[in-house]
Design a protein around this motif. Structure first.
Motif, PDB file in Angstrom:
ATOM      1  N   THR A  98       0.817  -1.214   0.000  1.00 56.24           N
ATOM      2  CA  THR A  98       0.000   0.000   0.000  1.00 56.24           C
ATOM      3  C   THR A  98       0.852   1.266   0.000  1.00 56.24           C
ATOM      4  OG1 THR A  98      -0.135  -0.061   2.416  1.00 56.24           O
ATOM      5  CG2 THR A  98      -1.906  -1.129   1.188  1.00 56.24           C
ATOM      6  N   ASP A  99       2.097   1.182   0.431  1.00 58.67           N
ATOM      7  CA  ASP A  99       2.994   2.337   0.456  1.00 58.67           C
ATOM      8  C   ASP A  99       3.743   2.397  -0.871  1.00 58.67           C
ATOM      9  OD1 ASP A  99       4.806   4.350   0.938  1.00 58.67           O
ATOM     10  OD2 ASP A  99       5.357   3.647   2.941  1.00 58.67           O
ATOM     11  N   PHE A 100       3.430   3.395  -1.696  1.00 60.35           N
ATOM     12  CA  PHE A 100       4.030   3.448  -3.038  1.00 60.35           C
ATOM     13  C   PHE A 100       5.530   3.672  -2.991  1.00 60.35           C
ATOM     14  CE2 PHE A 100       2.579   7.927  -2.407  1.00 60.35           C
ATOM     15  CZ  PHE A 100       3.803   8.569  -2.527  1.00 60.35           C
ATOM     16  N   ARG A 101       6.077   4.189  -1.905  1.00 59.67           N
ATOM     17  CA  ARG A 101       7.522   4.425  -1.829  1.00 59.67           C
ATOM     18  C   ARG A 101       8.308   3.109  -1.853  1.00 59.67           C
ATOM     19  NH1 ARG A 101       9.372   6.687   2.810  1.00 59.67           N
ATOM     20  NH2 ARG A 101       7.675   5.695   3.950  1.00 59.67           N
ATOM     21  N   HIS A 102       7.668   2.024  -1.446  1.00 58.87           N
ATOM     22  CA  HIS A 102       8.342   0.721  -1.472  1.00 58.87           C
ATOM     23  C   HIS A 102       8.490   0.180  -2.889  1.00 58.87           C
ATOM     24  CE1 HIS A 102       6.953  -0.041   2.962  1.00 58.87           C
ATOM     25  NE2 HIS A 102       7.913   0.857   2.849  1.00 58.87           N
ATOM     26  N   LEU A 103       7.770   0.767  -3.858  1.00 58.42           N
ATOM     27  CA  LEU A 103       7.859   0.318  -5.246  1.00 58.42           C
ATOM     28  C   LEU A 103       8.984   1.003  -6.007  1.00 58.42           C
ATOM     29  CD1 LEU A 103       4.034   0.469  -6.105  1.00 58.42           C
ATOM     30  CD2 LEU A 103       5.332  -1.517  -5.302  1.00 58.42           C
ATOM     31  N   LEU A 104       9.558   2.049  -5.425  1.00 57.69           N
ATOM     32  CA  LEU A 104      10.596   2.819  -6.097  1.00 57.69           C
ATOM     33  C   LEU A 104      11.955   2.170  -5.923  1.00 57.69           C
ATOM     34  CD1 LEU A 104       9.425   6.376  -4.975  1.00 57.69           C
ATOM     35  CD2 LEU A 104       9.093   5.301  -7.212  1.00 57.69           C
ATOM     36  N   PRO A 105      12.922   2.496  -6.774  1.00 58.63           N
ATOM     37  CA  PRO A 105      14.273   1.947  -6.623  1.00 58.63           C
ATOM     38  C   PRO A 105      14.809   2.194  -5.219  1.00 58.63           C
ATOM     39  CG  PRO A 105      14.084   3.065  -8.730  1.00 58.63           C
ATOM     40  CD  PRO A 105      12.809   3.343  -7.994  1.00 58.63           C
ATOM     41  N   GLY A 106      15.321   1.133  -4.603  1.00 55.43           N
ATOM     42  CA  GLY A 106      15.780   1.215  -3.229  1.00 55.43           C
ATOM     43  C   GLY A 106      14.744   0.777  -2.225  1.00 55.43           C
ATOM     44  N   GLY A 107      13.482   0.687  -2.633  1.00 57.87           N
ATOM     45  CA  GLY A 107      12.414   0.249  -1.744  1.00 57.87           C
ATOM     46  C   GLY A 107      12.440  -1.248  -1.548  1.00 57.87           C
ATOM     47  N   GLN A 108      11.818  -1.703  -0.470  1.00 60.03           N
ATOM     48  CA  GLN A 108      11.879  -3.123  -0.134  1.00 60.03           C
ATOM     49  C   GLN A 108      11.063  -3.992  -1.078  1.00 60.03           C
ATOM     50  OE1 GLN A 108      10.385  -2.770   3.883  1.00 60.03           O
ATOM     51  NE2 GLN A 108       8.305  -3.323   3.262  1.00 60.03           N
ATOM     52  N   ASN A 109      10.154  -3.407  -1.859  1.00 56.96           N
ATOM     53  CA  ASN A 109       9.353  -4.170  -2.819  1.00 56.96           C
ATOM     54  C   ASN A 109       9.631  -3.759  -4.259  1.00 56.96           C
ATOM     55  OD1 ASN A 109       7.172  -3.625  -0.269  1.00 56.96           O
ATOM     56  ND2 ASN A 109       7.492  -5.733  -0.890  1.00 56.96           N
ATOM     57  N   TYR A 110      10.780  -3.168  -4.501  1.00 59.03           N
ATOM     58  CA  TYR A 110      11.107  -2.705  -5.854  1.00 59.03           C
ATOM     59  C   TYR A 110      11.367  -3.878  -6.784  1.00 59.03           C
ATOM     60  CZ  TYR A 110      13.897  -0.852  -9.692  1.00 59.03           C
ATOM     61  OH  TYR A 110      14.392  -0.558 -10.940  1.00 59.03           O
ATOM     62  N   VAL A 111      10.771  -3.819  -7.963  1.00 60.41           N
ATOM     63  CA  VAL A 111      10.999  -4.795  -9.028  1.00 60.41           C
ATOM     64  C   VAL A 111      11.233  -4.008 -10.306  1.00 60.41           C
ATOM     65  CG1 VAL A 111      10.007  -6.655 -10.413  1.00 60.41           C
ATOM     66  CG2 VAL A 111       9.588  -6.582  -7.952  1.00 60.41           C
ATOM     67  N   PRO A 112      12.367  -4.197 -10.988  1.00 61.19           N
ATOM     68  CA  PRO A 112      12.622  -3.428 -12.212  1.00 61.19           C
ATOM     69  C   PRO A 112      11.610  -3.766 -13.304  1.00 61.19           C
ATOM     70  CG  PRO A 112      14.270  -5.152 -11.912  1.00 61.19           C
ATOM     71  CD  PRO A 112      13.477  -5.116 -10.657  1.00 61.19           C
ATOM     72  N   LEU A 113      11.363  -2.803 -14.161  1.00 58.70           N
ATOM     73  CA  LEU A 113      10.435  -3.015 -15.261  1.00 58.70           C
ATOM     74  C   LEU A 113      11.021  -3.989 -16.264  1.00 58.70           C
ATOM     75  CD1 LEU A 113       9.244   0.660 -15.919  1.00 58.70           C
ATOM     76  CD2 LEU A 113       8.057  -1.140 -14.661  1.00 58.70           C
ATOM     77  N   ALA A 114      10.144  -4.703 -16.937  1.00 55.22           N
ATOM     78  CA  ALA A 114      10.580  -5.671 -17.940  1.00 55.22           C
ATOM     79  C   ALA A 114      11.274  -4.954 -19.089  1.00 55.22           C
ATOM     80  CB  ALA A 114       9.390  -6.468 -18.457  1.00 55.22           C
ATOM     81  N   ASP A 115      12.352  -5.562 -19.585  1.00 54.94           N
ATOM     82  CA  ASP A 115      13.101  -4.999 -20.701  1.00 54.94           C
ATOM     83  C   ASP A 115      12.306  -5.192 -21.980  1.00 54.94           C
ATOM     84  OD1 ASP A 115      14.908  -4.086 -22.501  1.00 54.94           O
ATOM     85  OD2 ASP A 115      16.570  -5.369 -21.874  1.00 54.94           O
ATOM     86  N   GLY A 116      11.999  -4.085 -22.653  1.00 50.49           N
ATOM     87  CA  GLY A 116      11.180  -4.160 -23.856  1.00 50.49           C
ATOM     88  C   GLY A 116      11.849  -4.901 -24.994  1.00 50.49           C
ATOM     89  N   GLN A 117      13.179  -4.849 -25.059  1.00 44.45           N
ATOM     90  CA  GLN A 117      13.877  -5.498 -26.170  1.00 44.45           C
ATOM     91  C   GLN A 117      13.857  -7.010 -26.048  1.00 44.45           C
ATOM     92  OE1 GLN A 117      17.789  -3.817 -26.224  1.00 44.45           O
ATOM     93  NE2 GLN A 117      17.092  -1.831 -26.987  1.00 44.45           N
ATOM     94  N   ASP A 118      13.824  -7.505 -24.801  1.00 48.39           N
ATOM     95  CA  ASP A 118      13.853  -8.953 -24.600  1.00 48.39           C
ATOM     96  C   ASP A 118      12.468  -9.553 -24.442  1.00 48.39           C
ATOM     97  OD1 ASP A 118      16.580  -8.755 -24.651  1.00 48.39           O
ATOM     98  OD2 ASP A 118      16.771  -8.574 -22.467  1.00 48.39           O
ATOM     99  N   ALA A 119      11.442  -8.704 -24.443  1.00 42.51           N
ATOM    100  CA  ALA A 119      10.103  -9.200 -24.186  1.00 42.51           C
ATOM    101  C   ALA A 119       9.557  -9.919 -25.415  1.00 42.51           C
ATOM    102  CB  ALA A 119       9.178  -8.051 -23.804  1.00 42.51           C
ATOM    103  N   HIS A 120       8.868 -11.009 -25.164  1.00 45.26           N
ATOM    104  CA  HIS A 120       8.199 -11.734 -26.231  1.00 45.26           C
ATOM    105  C   HIS A 120       6.742 -11.313 -26.269  1.00 45.26           C
ATOM    106  CE1 HIS A 120      11.617 -14.388 -26.914  1.00 45.26           C
ATOM    107  NE2 HIS A 120      11.718 -14.518 -25.600  1.00 45.26           N
ATOM    108  N   ASP A 121       6.239 -11.132 -27.447  1.00 41.07           N
ATOM    109  CA  ASP A 121       4.861 -10.704 -27.602  1.00 41.07           C
ATOM    110  C   ASP A 121       3.953 -11.890 -27.360  1.00 41.07           C
ATOM    111  OD1 ASP A 121       2.856  -9.010 -28.020  1.00 41.07           O
ATOM    112  OD2 ASP A 121       3.167  -8.759 -30.175  1.00 41.07           O
ATOM    113  N   GLU A 122       3.353 -11.945 -26.195  1.00 39.48           N
ATOM    114  CA  GLU A 122       2.506 -13.064 -25.820  1.00 39.48           C
ATOM    115  C   GLU A 122       1.079 -12.583 -25.650  1.00 39.48           C
ATOM    116  OE1 GLU A 122       4.191 -14.498 -22.261  1.00 39.48           O
ATOM    117  OE2 GLU A 122       6.007 -15.293 -23.209  1.00 39.48           O
ATOM    118  N   THR A 123       0.159 -13.497 -25.712  1.00 37.79           N
ATOM    119  CA  THR A 123      -1.243 -13.173 -25.508  1.00 37.79           C
ATOM    120  C   THR A 123      -1.807 -14.080 -24.437  1.00 37.79           C
ATOM    121  OG1 THR A 123      -1.924 -14.714 -27.252  1.00 37.79           O
ATOM    122  CG2 THR A 123      -1.554 -12.419 -27.886  1.00 37.79           C
ATOM    123  N   ASP A 124      -2.821 -13.588 -23.771  1.00 34.45           N
ATOM    124  CA  ASP A 124      -3.563 -14.416 -22.838  1.00 34.45           C
ATOM    125  C   ASP A 124      -5.033 -14.061 -22.976  1.00 34.45           C
ATOM    126  OD1 ASP A 124      -3.726 -11.946 -21.717  1.00 34.45           O
ATOM    127  OD2 ASP A 124      -3.222 -12.590 -19.681  1.00 34.45           O
TER     128      ASP A 124
END
Length: 498
Positions: free
Chosen positions: A391-417
């Motif tokens: 619930t605390d958005f600051r944890h989503l930022l770099p250095g935060g305890q719940n930070y996860v980097p964004l997916a690399d667009g160049q390596d992403a496969h175009d998938e559907t669901d």
């Protein structure tokens, strides 16, 4: 003082004279029901609102302009408090009544409008860090029956060796120490959280003794937790002192794997909190599915005082763009249904606010309102939905305890669901060439499975509406001389007669 607030009686008569005609003798008399609030006795103001400590805070730091922020339920005492502080400190005192956003957050923007040197925040607080002005919290000293709270605790926890973490509403800080002292004699594994504000001055925080074998304390939502070495918060039962509301809901959503019990000081009853959190999490998962289906996202700025709010706006814009969606930023103060209904081109909104105000019930809104964490789950393929909830958005930022980097667009496969809501095919990764470009295109190739996506701008969407607001019709209306209009008031113009 620069602001004066007058408390009116329960029923008052408002007399409105005719401002448009001096000859008119007609007036409107109407009864307005106003809920009467009992003022705190003058002799109790010093203790209840900690006026001596507040004056020390002002004088020791040589502040000349002081902003006092009150929630609506405490405004009845605001003028008396401001007058006393102004008399003792000789500083100019301003009263901030109607806050820009939630009253639990520090409204530094309003304080800066009057050039305040510092702020004093009264009442319930979310303790979200803010960095613009020196700050002092004064928590309301709400009443609580400690004997009944002690008895309820013992009825809820019969195992005296259980590990129990006590959390509480800030309004009961003054009494929590007297509650824990007798409990620790029979419950050796009881841990009391401490209130702490990151980087701010605060003289109203309760302190508890650190456990000798405790790990380095962690801070969550303005609470410092001294957990036993080798144990995590999931190993504890959580006991909350306070009423059911946004604070308890925030705790239960964040630590949803813990068993919760609570004591309501208003009704003096304790209870085991039900499994309603599971239903709440499923509602939030549904909102994530709606965010995955959305093409146009509205970023609602619900705070201008919580630290790093600009950083999370930029983070969301990047995540939304990487998912092939369009985003618009809105700053509109307090939210309501009519405000958001003006933007029908928006498929979903994401609210940037303090942890307690971010969990908005959007069932009455025309479009769902999600949290930054939920939008990240929808847009960032590197982040999966699990029992973890942030619930605390600051944890989503770099250095935060719940930070996860964004997916690399160049390596992403175009998938559907398949969308769990509409049943239609949905791309997990849209072609983002149009999102990175400086211009908009009406039709954009998505992938081999899904043909095209309509990414018309908001202006194009507005052109398709049957009503687009007031039309200027430049050059179409003939120019005429000014003529005298009606006289009187709307309820009875003079030429209309009786």
């Amino acid at each position: 003082m620069r602001c004066c607030i007058r408390v009116v009686p329960t029923v008052c008569t408002v007399v409105m004279a005719d401002a448009f005609s001096s000859s008119s003798e007609n007036v409107i008399q109407r009864q307005i029901d106003v809920q009467e609030t009992t003022r705190t006795p003058l002799e109790a103001l010093d203790e209840f609102y900690q006026i001596p400590k507040t004056c020390d805070f002002v004088c020791q730091n040589h502040f000349k302009k002081v902003a006092l922020q009150f929630p609506d339920e405490l405004l009845h005492d605001s003028t008396a408090i401001a007058a006393e502080i102004e008399r003792i400190t000789q500083a100019k005192v301003f009263i901030l009544g109607d806050t820009s956003y939630g009253s639990c957050c520090v409204d530094e923007v309003a304080a800066e409008h009057v050039g305040a040197d510092c702020m004093v925040h009264y009442g319930r607080a979310c303790l979200s860090p803010s960095k613009r002005l020196p700050l002092m919290y004064v928590f309301e000293k709400a009443s609580i029956d400690l004997d009944k709270c002690n008895s309820a605790f013992r009825e809820l926890y019969t195992d005296k060796q259980a590990h129990i973490l006590i959390l509480y509403d800030v309004r009961y800080t003054h009494a929590i120490g007297n509650l824990v002292t007798p409990l620790c004699e029979d419950y050796p594994n009881v841990v009391l959280s401490q209130l702490v504000v990151e980087g701010e001055q605060c003289y109203s925080h309760g302190r508890s003794k650190s456990e000798p074998d405790a790990e380095k304390p962690s801070i969550h939502f303005g609470r410092q937790l001294h957990l036993k070495s080798g144990l995590s918060i999931e190993d504890y039962n959580l006991f909350y002192v306070g009423q059911d509301g946004p604070t308890l809901r925030n705790f239960m959503m964040t630590w949803n794997r813990c068993a919760f019990s609570s004591f309501d000081p208003v009704t003096s009853t304790g209870r085991v909190e039900s499994a309603g959190v599971n239903r709440a999490l499923m509602k939030r998962f549904y909102a994530i599915e709606r965010a995955k289906d959305a093409n146009v996202v509205g970023i609602l700025v619900g705070t201008l005082g919580v630290a790093d709010y600009l950083a999370i706006i930029q983070r969301l814009k990047e995540a939304i763009r990487s998912a092939g969606k369009k985003s618009y930023v809105f700053a509109m103060g307090k939210l309501n249904v009519p405000k958001l209904a003006n933007f029908l081109e928006i498929d979903i909104f994401v609210l940037i606010s303090c942890p307690e105000n971010s969990l908005l019930d959007s069932s009455e809104f025309y479009r769902p309102v999600v949290t930054p964490f939920e939008m990240e789950v929808a847009c960032n393929r590197n982040r999966d939905w699990s029992a973890e909830y942030v619930t605390d958005f600051r944890h989503l930022l770099p250095g935060g305890q719940n930070y996860v980097p964004l997916a690399d667009g160049q390596d992403a496969h175009d998938e559907t669901d398949v969308s769990l809501i509409t049943g239609a095919l949905r791309s997990n990764r849209l072609n983002c060439d149009h999102a990175n470009s400086s211009f908009s295109s009406s039709l954009v190739l998505r992938n081999q499975t899904l043909t095209v996506a309509n990414t018309n701008s908001a202006a194009s969407f507005l052109a398709t509406r049957s009503w687009r607001g007031l039309e200027q019709k430049l050059g179409e209306t003939p120019v005429g001389k000014a003529v005298e209009g009606r006289r009187g008031i709307a309820i009875a113009y003079e030429e209309e007669g009786a």
